[in-house]
Design an enzyme around this catalytic site. Structure first.
Site, short mmCIF file in Angstrom:
data_model
loop_
_atom_site.label_atom_id
_atom_site.label_comp_id
_atom_site.label_asym_id
_atom_site.label_seq_id
_atom_site.Cartn_x
_atom_site.Cartn_y
_atom_site.Cartn_z
N GLY A 73 0.91 -1.30 0.18
CA GLY A 73 -0.08 0.11 0.07
C GLY A 73 0.62 1.27 0.15
N TYR A 105 1.50 2.91 2.31
CA TYR A 105 2.07 3.36 3.70
C TYR A 105 3.02 2.13 4.09
CZ TYR A 105 -0.93 7.30 4.30
OH TYR A 105 -1.81 8.27 3.97
N GLY A 106 2.83 1.04 3.44
CA GLY A 106 3.68 -0.16 3.80
C GLY A 106 3.19 -1.44 3.12
N VAL A 140 1.36 -5.08 3.27
CA VAL A 140 0.30 -5.76 4.47
C VAL A 140 0.29 -7.04 4.38
CG1 VAL A 140 -2.16 -5.67 4.63
CG2 VAL A 140 -1.17 -3.56 3.33
N ASP A 156 -7.30 10.32 0.59
CA ASP A 156 -6.38 9.55 -0.52
C ASP A 156 -7.58 8.44 -0.80
OD1 ASP A 156 -4.70 8.72 -2.39
OD2 ASP A 156 -3.69 7.56 -1.15
P1 AMP Z 1 -3.42 0.07 1.55
O1 AMP Z 1 -2.30 0.25 2.11
O2 AMP Z 1 -4.82 0.01 2.42
O3 AMP Z 1 -3.72 0.58 0.22
O4 AMP Z 1 -3.26 -1.74 1.14
C1 AMP Z 1 -2.48 -2.29 0.00
C2 AMP Z 1 -3.55 -3.44 -0.36
O5 AMP Z 1 -3.52 -4.39 0.82
C3 AMP Z 1 -4.82 -3.16 -0.49
O6 AMP Z 1 -5.13 -2.73 -2.01
C4 AMP Z 1 -5.62 -4.52 -0.08
O7 AMP Z 1 -5.43 -5.49 -1.45
C5 AMP Z 1 -4.74 -5.08 0.65
N1 AMP Z 1 -5.25 -4.83 2.10
C6 AMP Z 1 -5.16 -3.67 2.79
N2 AMP Z 1 -5.66 -3.81 4.07
C7 AMP Z 1 -6.53 -4.91 4.02
C8 AMP Z 1 -7.37 -5.58 4.92
N3 AMP Z 1 -7.66 -4.89 6.21
N4 AMP Z 1 -7.76 -6.76 4.56
C9 AMP Z 1 -7.46 -7.36 3.50
N5 AMP Z 1 -6.64 -6.84 2.36
C10 AMP Z 1 -6.18 -5.67 2.84
#
Ligand code: AMP
Length: 295
Positions: free
Chosen positions: A13, A15-16, A18, A126
């Protein structure tokens, strides 16, 4: 960290990284987000920690719950509720077709999540399909709320990929520093059009100029009359005076007249004229929303 067993990487993502993980005690599946800071040596700024801890109080069915904040060795790991997939991946599975009732149900949930956060004075800043998560049951949840305030508005992903401009409103693109819920409302309009078109982005600009040009070509170039103060924004530059395109019907052909009216009210260049989340939820477009979604 011993509390969680890392299972697999699920995404990268802003910020880092996941990870999917399991709580060793309860067996519950969670999503761990290890936040990378610009300068890890400096540790986690206390202002960021304060902001993040406030987010634990945000509890709503359309917001990804933040269960825990783990802070050790100058690193920060956020423990979130796990969801099945994000909206971008969902779009990829659609093959260009989406049911209009599904569009309505997802849009309503997006607005309801936004209304809850805005009424608690938390902005997203965002919003994009990658941080709208959905479950197999059709539930939509907003992820990454409040992180922009804690860590600064993202310019690059931690992997150095440039953050997408596609969902940014003209005021932010012109350098406005005053952040209001209207930022998220613009993004929700862009996402609404993308939902109605089964995943085709509305304004896929390549840089700030191209982004603004695409917006103004569709909606007409704003002027000091339609948007007082626009010319005084820090990064303002004049654009050709495009006339608004005749109607949105060519842009979102599958959306009903009411849906197009709602879209038009979200995509207002002057931020003070943009519709709020609660007004959008009360728009006539949602009159025939499945009552199970409204409950
Ligand atoms: P983000 O930093 O929230 O954009 O996360 C990057 C990617 O990780 C997202 O596009 C999702 O595919 C996955 N992701 C983030 N948070 C979750 C979550 N709580 N449950 C499942 N997948 C997640």
């Amino acid at each position: 960290m011993q509390k969680y067993e890392k299972l697999e990487k699920i995404g990268e993502g802003t910020y880092g990284t996941v990870f999917k993980a399991k709580n060793r005690e309860s067996g519950e599946i969670v999503a761990l987000k290890r936040v990378r800071l610009d300068d890890d040596d400096e540790g986690v700024p206390s202002s960021a920690l304060r902001e993040i801890c406030l987010l634990k109080e945000l509890k709503h069915k359309n917001i990804v719950a933040l269960y825990d904040v783990l802070h050790s060795e100058r690193k920060l790991t956020l423990v979130f509720e796990h969801c099945d997939q994000d909206l971008k991946k969902y779009f990829d599975s659609l093959n260009g077709e989406i049911d209009s009732d599904v569009v309505k149900a997802l849009m309503y949930q997006l607005l309801r999540g936004l209304h809850y956060c805005h009424s608690h004075n938390i902005l997203h800043r965002d919003l994009k399909p990658q941080n709208l998560l959905i479950n197999k049951t059709g539930e939509l949840k907003l992820a990454d709320f409040g992180l922009a305030r804690a860590f600064g508005i993202p310019v690059r992903c931690y992997s150095a990929e440039v953050v997408t401009l596609w969902y940014r409103p003209p005021d932010v693109l012109f350098g406005a520093k005053l952040y209001t819920p209207s930022i998220d409302m613009w993004s929700s309009g862009c996402i609404f059009a993308e939902l109605a078109n089964a995943g085709r982005p509305l304004f896929p600009g390549s840089d700030v100029d191209d982004q603004l040009k695409r917006v103004f070509k569709l909606l007409g170039t704003p002027t000091e009359d339609t948007w007082p103060g626009m010319c005084s924004l820090p990064d303002f530059k004049p654009f050709p005076l495009y006339q608004p395109s005749l109607s949105l019907s060519q842009v979102v052909p599958k959306l009903s007249t009411r849906g197009r009216d709602l879209l038009q009210k979200l995509l207002i260049c002057n931020p003070s004229g943009r519709m709020s989340a609660i007004d959008a939820m009360n728009h006539l477009y949602f009159t025939d929303l499945n009552p199970a979604v409204k409950a």
